[in-house]
Design an enzyme around this catalytic site. Sequence first.
Site, PDB file in Angstrom:
ATOM      1  N   ASP A   1      65.751  38.082  47.622  1.00  0.00           N
ATOM      2  CA  ASP A   1      65.277  36.696  47.503  1.00  0.00           C
ATOM      3  C   ASP A   1      63.866  36.541  48.067  1.00  0.00           C
ATOM      4  O   ASP A   1      63.046  35.793  47.527  1.00  0.00           O
ATOM      5  CB  ASP A   1      66.169  35.734  48.320  1.00  0.00           C
ATOM      6  CG  ASP A   1      67.477  35.429  47.627  1.00  0.00           C
ATOM      7  OD1 ASP A   1      67.538  35.528  46.390  1.00  0.00           O
ATOM      8  OD2 ASP A   1      68.448  35.096  48.335  1.00  0.00           O
TER       9      ASP A   1
ATOM     10  N   LYS B   1      75.839  35.156  52.871  1.00  0.00           N
ATOM     11  CA  LYS B   1      74.628  35.965  53.022  1.00  0.00           C
ATOM     12  C   LYS B   1      74.396  36.487  54.445  1.00  0.00           C
ATOM     13  O   LYS B   1      73.717  37.484  54.627  1.00  0.00           O
ATOM     14  CB  LYS B   1      73.412  35.160  52.553  1.00  0.00           C
ATOM     15  CG  LYS B   1      73.386  34.971  51.041  1.00  0.00           C
ATOM     16  CD  LYS B   1      72.122  34.291  50.588  1.00  0.00           C
ATOM     17  CE  LYS B   1      72.119  34.158  49.076  1.00  0.00           C
ATOM     18  NZ  LYS B   1      70.887  33.588  48.545  1.00  0.00           N
TER      19      LYS B   1
END
Length: 542
Positions: free
Chosen positions: A368, A332
């Site tokens: 997210d 990420k």
Amino acid sequence: MYACTAPPLSESPRTSYNARMPNAHDAPQVCIASHHGSFAELLADAEFRAAAERPDGACLVEFRVDAFADRSEAKLREALVAFTPQRCVVTYRSPEEGGRDANASDETRLAFAKTAVQAQAAFVDLEVATFARLGDRARGVFADRKSTRLIASFHDFEAVPVYDRLHALRKQGEALGADVVKIAVQPKAIHDASPLLDLLYATDFAKPLMALAMGEAGFWSRVLGPRFPQPAPFTFARGEGAPGTAPGQPIWRELLELYRFRRIGPATPVYGVIGSPIAHSLSPAMHNAALAALNLDGVFLPFRVDGEPAAFAREIAPKLGVRGLSVTIPHKETVIAAAAEIDPLARQIGAVNTLVARGGGWFATNTDAHAAAGSFEEAAGGEGALNGKTVLVLGAGGAARAVAFGIKARGAEVWLHNRTESRAEKLAQDVGARCVKREEISRQPKALLGVINTTSVGMHPNVDATPLAASEIPQGSLVFDTVYNPLRTRLLELAEGRGCRTLNGLKMFVRQGAEQFRLFTGRPAPVEVMEQVVLQALAKRG
Ligand code: ATR
């Protein structure tokens, strides 16, 4: 230099839904490779028989004659009739390329190939090397073929040969008169398959290439064959619960139902999730179900990426037709290097979970943050419910960063606790939060609205672990565990015992995926379908 025109990164066509279903004759097929030890066993296998008899003609069955103890030309003829010759691929693999019959001579194998050609099997596979050794004798057998198509194959179970070698093999296969050239190689990591991908785009060939990269790193090659300029006519798969005949073969039903293999064509948009490990990701099930529910052309794959994710995004993904990527652990942060444009909140977070092809480059964002904060805010009472309220975030990794920035953006005051204090201090500084020690948590501070766990503590298989002991959980607060496997973690169980309201990670997972889906396709996501699929997949895992 070789002639090869790999495509640039292109955006998803916004109106690519309802793509024409190719008719059954044109559509690529799935070939179930036999794992049986004899013709008798194969003939008795109801799964293989039913697949071969499907009225839509979706399946072929491969006879691995070299593995059949009762092999004879008469048995081969009998099996071809039983399965219908047009549904059969006949292979008598040479011992040098993985065949099980160590004593097989080229002549014997050619005799079986001749029987298969005479019976009009759909495909007969013979190695390029065998064909070259047999020369005119093999040419004679295949010169007489009617509907049978000849596959000239090459296998390397150790590595991926260099481009020039692969190119020469493909040329040789074509020169021998093959209808399809099949090259199966063994990459250790996804990047190793670059020469094979380049070969798929080479412009100096007339016949389809079936390029198979074995193992998890080559999963793409099992699904995307029909997407390349000279589409592969079929792909190999294994039976349910069967070992298959090469590493990485998917189950045939998964190819047809989950990946909608028969709809894949040169224009099909490809999406996927990159991570390591990746085999247990629920994203392929969730996104493919969403694409199918809206009848959109598109397929979503798991990509096992070890090493440089940015290099994958820049160099490999465009050649695979990838237009959108979900990004998971451990990529990420490092994948940001691939982005041409980055969403401001994602930049602050320093981690992204989504790449979207836009204007010839990658746009990176983090779904997210809003998914987590939105789910928590909703559970806390809706819009504005976090404003001015104190929330304790456990953890200081990428997930914690997304959650902390997400709730901060909704007005929360953030407290942080992490096993490694220095990481919590760094995040606290970046987001404008306060670090708290374990002792302070156990004193049950009145100010806390709730707790959000972003650590992996309690995740399968360590399901008995919990980031907080029961006595540390603030009584009556809202406890959110971002872990969704299992849905009911130990932390949530303990929280219920403390009179807390609880929230599991399902809504957040579906929400981050739904926003990705919207960014990938331009269409609102079918959220209920996605949630159902994730619940079913979790239930199946038990
Ligand atoms: P992610 O991107 O999913 O957040 P990460 O960056 O590896 O993954 O972060 C994992 C988080 O879980 C960290 O906060 C980590 O604590 P450390 O910073 O001390 O490593 C936390 N974590 C993982 N295992 C843990 C354990 N057994 N006990 C406590 N915290 C743990």
